[in-house]
Design a protein around this motif. Structure first.
Motif, PDB file in Angstrom:
ATOM      1  N   ARG A  22       0.805  -1.222   0.000  1.00  0.00           N
ATOM      2  CA  ARG A  22       0.000   0.000   0.000  1.00  0.00           C
ATOM      3  C   ARG A  22       0.837   1.271   0.000  1.00  0.00           C
ATOM      4  O   ARG A  22       0.364   2.325  -0.390  1.00  0.00           O
ATOM      5  CB  ARG A  22      -0.952  -0.009   1.191  1.00  0.00           C
ATOM      6  CG  ARG A  22      -2.056  -1.046   1.020  1.00  0.00           C
ATOM      7  CD  ARG A  22      -3.045  -1.076   2.162  1.00  0.00           C
ATOM      8  NE  ARG A  22      -2.536  -1.942   3.239  1.00  0.00           N
ATOM      9  CZ  ARG A  22      -2.066  -1.498   4.398  1.00  0.00           C
ATOM     10  NH1 ARG A  22      -2.027  -0.222   4.665  1.00  0.00           N
ATOM     11  NH2 ARG A  22      -1.617  -2.332   5.310  1.00  0.00           N
ATOM     12  N   ALA A  23       2.083   1.171   0.485  1.00  0.00           N
ATOM     13  CA  ALA A  23       3.012   2.306   0.518  1.00  0.00           C
ATOM     14  C   ALA A  23       4.417   1.724   0.435  1.00  0.00           C
ATOM     15  O   ALA A  23       4.637   0.583   0.828  1.00  0.00           O
ATOM     16  CB  ALA A  23       2.843   3.114   1.804  1.00  0.00           C
ATOM     17  N   ARG A  24       5.341   2.511  -0.062  1.00  0.00           N
ATOM     18  CA  ARG A  24       6.712   2.001  -0.184  1.00  0.00           C
ATOM     19  C   ARG A  24       7.315   1.806   1.203  1.00  0.00           C
ATOM     20  O   ARG A  24       7.369   2.729   2.004  1.00  0.00           O
ATOM     21  CB  ARG A  24       7.571   2.953  -0.997  1.00  0.00           C
ATOM     22  CG  ARG A  24       8.993   2.402  -1.201  1.00  0.00           C
ATOM     23  CD  ARG A  24       9.753   3.154  -2.244  1.00  0.00           C
ATOM     24  NE  ARG A  24       9.319   2.888  -3.581  1.00  0.00           N
ATOM     25  CZ  ARG A  24       9.634   1.811  -4.300  1.00  0.00           C
ATOM     26  NH1 ARG A  24      10.346   0.849  -3.761  1.00  0.00           N
ATOM     27  NH2 ARG A  24       9.221   1.682  -5.536  1.00  0.00           N
ATOM     28  N   THR A  25       7.727   0.559   1.480  1.00  0.00           N
ATOM     29  CA  THR A  25       8.438   0.234   2.709  1.00  0.00           C
ATOM     30  C   THR A  25       9.665  -0.590   2.309  1.00  0.00           C
ATOM     31  O   THR A  25       9.873  -0.883   1.129  1.00  0.00           O
ATOM     32  CB  THR A  25       7.571  -0.596   3.696  1.00  0.00           C
ATOM     33  OG1 THR A  25       7.464  -1.945   3.225  1.00  0.00           O
ATOM     34  CG2 THR A  25       6.183   0.004   3.887  1.00  0.00           C
ATOM     35  N   ALA A  26      10.422  -0.998   3.298  1.00  0.00           N
ATOM     36  CA  ALA A  26      11.602  -1.825   3.011  1.00  0.00           C
ATOM     37  C   ALA A  26      11.220  -3.155   2.377  1.00  0.00           C
ATOM     38  O   ALA A  26      12.032  -3.765   1.680  1.00  0.00           O
ATOM     39  CB  ALA A  26      12.385  -2.060   4.295  1.00  0.00           C
ATOM     40  N   PHE A  27       9.988  -3.613   2.598  1.00  0.00           N
ATOM     41  CA  PHE A  27       9.562  -4.901   2.060  1.00  0.00           C
ATOM     42  C   PHE A  27       8.815  -4.771   0.726  1.00  0.00           C
ATOM     43  O   PHE A  27       8.301  -5.757   0.215  1.00  0.00           O
ATOM     44  CB  PHE A  27       8.703  -5.649   3.069  1.00  0.00           C
ATOM     45  CG  PHE A  27       9.453  -6.076   4.311  1.00  0.00           C
ATOM     46  CD1 PHE A  27      10.828  -6.218   4.312  1.00  0.00           C
ATOM     47  CD2 PHE A  27       8.771  -6.336   5.477  1.00  0.00           C
ATOM     48  CE1 PHE A  27      11.516  -6.616   5.447  1.00  0.00           C
ATOM     49  CE2 PHE A  27       9.437  -6.746   6.630  1.00  0.00           C
ATOM     50  CZ  PHE A  27      10.822  -6.879   6.614  1.00  0.00           C
ATOM     51  N   THR A  28       8.763  -3.583   0.150  1.00  0.00           N
ATOM     52  CA  THR A  28       8.129  -3.432  -1.160  1.00  0.00           C
ATOM     53  C   THR A  28       8.957  -4.112  -2.242  1.00  0.00           C
ATOM     54  O   THR A  28       8.417  -4.714  -3.166  1.00  0.00           O
ATOM     55  CB  THR A  28       7.923  -1.941  -1.495  1.00  0.00           C
ATOM     56  OG1 THR A  28       7.094  -1.357  -0.483  1.00  0.00           O
ATOM     57  CG2 THR A  28       7.282  -1.749  -2.856  1.00  0.00           C
ATOM     58  N   LEU A  29      10.263  -4.023  -2.111  1.00  0.00           N
ATOM     59  CA  LEU A  29      11.168  -4.629  -3.087  1.00  0.00           C
ATOM     60  C   LEU A  29      11.761  -5.899  -2.495  1.00  0.00           C
ATOM     61  O   LEU A  29      12.394  -5.869  -1.443  1.00  0.00           O
ATOM     62  CB  LEU A  29      12.295  -3.652  -3.440  1.00  0.00           C
ATOM     63  CG  LEU A  29      13.269  -4.113  -4.515  1.00  0.00           C
ATOM     64  CD1 LEU A  29      12.587  -4.171  -5.870  1.00  0.00           C
ATOM     65  CD2 LEU A  29      14.467  -3.177  -4.569  1.00  0.00           C
ATOM     66  N   GLY A  30      11.523  -7.006  -3.175  1.00  0.00           N
ATOM     67  CA  GLY A  30      12.073  -8.282  -2.750  1.00  0.00           C
ATOM     68  C   GLY A  30      12.948  -8.859  -3.846  1.00  0.00           C
ATOM     69  O   GLY A  30      12.959  -8.364  -4.978  1.00  0.00           O
ATOM     70  N   PHE A  31      13.673  -9.911  -3.522  1.00  0.00           N
ATOM     71  CA  PHE A  31      14.573 -10.555  -4.480  1.00  0.00           C
ATOM     72  C   PHE A  31      14.131 -11.997  -4.683  1.00  0.00           C
ATOM     73  O   PHE A  31      14.194 -12.811  -3.764  1.00  0.00           O
ATOM     74  CB  PHE A  31      16.020 -10.434  -4.005  1.00  0.00           C
ATOM     75  CG  PHE A  31      16.456  -9.000  -3.991  1.00  0.00           C
ATOM     76  CD1 PHE A  31      16.989  -8.426  -5.130  1.00  0.00           C
ATOM     77  CD2 PHE A  31      16.272  -8.208  -2.868  1.00  0.00           C
ATOM     78  CE1 PHE A  31      17.349  -7.084  -5.150  1.00  0.00           C
ATOM     79  CE2 PHE A  31      16.623  -6.869  -2.879  1.00  0.00           C
ATOM     80  CZ  PHE A  31      17.166  -6.307  -4.014  1.00  0.00           C
ATOM     81  N   LEU A  32      13.646 -12.271  -5.886  1.00  0.00           N
ATOM     82  CA  LEU A  32      13.096 -13.565  -6.253  1.00  0.00           C
ATOM     83  C   LEU A  32      14.202 -14.487  -6.736  1.00  0.00           C
ATOM     84  O   LEU A  32      14.986 -14.119  -7.605  1.00  0.00           O
ATOM     85  CB  LEU A  32      12.063 -13.390  -7.374  1.00  0.00           C
ATOM     86  CG  LEU A  32      11.502 -14.675  -7.982  1.00  0.00           C
ATOM     87  CD1 LEU A  32      10.521 -15.328  -7.017  1.00  0.00           C
ATOM     88  CD2 LEU A  32      10.837 -14.377  -9.315  1.00  0.00           C
TER      89      LEU A  32
END
Length: 195
Positions: A22-32
């Motif tokens: 819902r908002a940019r946080t540290a967990f918005t970007l993950g590594f698949l």
């Protein structure tokens, strides 16, 4: 801080993942992480778009011609790692990925995207393909038709990862904390493990 109340409960972790959609946080970007068709491991960044705590599922989008789609089709076992540098918390989600084919679900996801995200699917070329020289020199891709929303939608893949394990580690305290959460029925079994 993405995880405000520590990592000792699955609900706190899922709340942090939901907040990242819902908002940019540290967990918005993950590594698949996927297994390549050639057996080589591959890791790339993905944006967390949706998190369903009840189903234990997270979602991201990708171009249907991206290498990760073929890799998931060949071997759906994946991991996604998130890291919050401020809280010094790492989350690793492991599960089974699937390409969502339900048109109602895909269309709902597509309609939630802004114009900039939709533009990522405008090119008919595979991500990572060399651009024709004239296009590269001009800084663009003339094969992309930004006005063709339906063609872009056809190149959009909505990926669900059904999470069966979460490994969470908090490194900020003198004594590091690590928990493993395993999906059991509709809930999570938590075990504290050695960091």
């Amino acid at each position: 801080m993405a995880v405000n109340n520590g990592i000792a409960s699955a609900s706190t972790i899922w709340d942090a993942l939901d907040a990242a959609t819902r908002a940019r946080t540290a967990f918005t970007l993950g590594f698949l992480s996927t297994a390549g068709i050639d057996g080589q491991p591959h890791v790339r960044a993905v944006i967390l778009r949706e998190a369903d705590a009840d189903a234990g599922t997270v979602f991201f989008s990708t171009h249907v011609l991206s290498a990760k789609v073929g890799e998931i089709e060949q071997n759906p076992l994946v991991a996604i790692t998130f890291y919050d540098a401020d809280a010094d918390v790492q989350l690793r989600l492991e599960g089974r990925a699937e390409l969502v084919t339900d048109e109602r679900i895909r269309r709902t996801a597509w309609d939630s995207f802004g114009a900039g995200t939709k533009q990522l699917f405008a090119s008919p070329l595979s991500p990572g393909s060399p651009l024709p020289q004239a296009d590269a020199a001009a800084g663009g891709d003339s094969s992309a038709n930004s006005n063709d929303d339906e063609a872009a939608y056809a190149r959009f893949a909505w990926v669900a990862v059904h999470v069966n394990n979460i490994d969470a580690i908090e490194l900020s305290a003198d004594e590091h904390l690590r928990y493993r959460f395993t999906r059991v029925g509709n809930g999570w079994d938590a075990t504290r493990v050695v960091p």
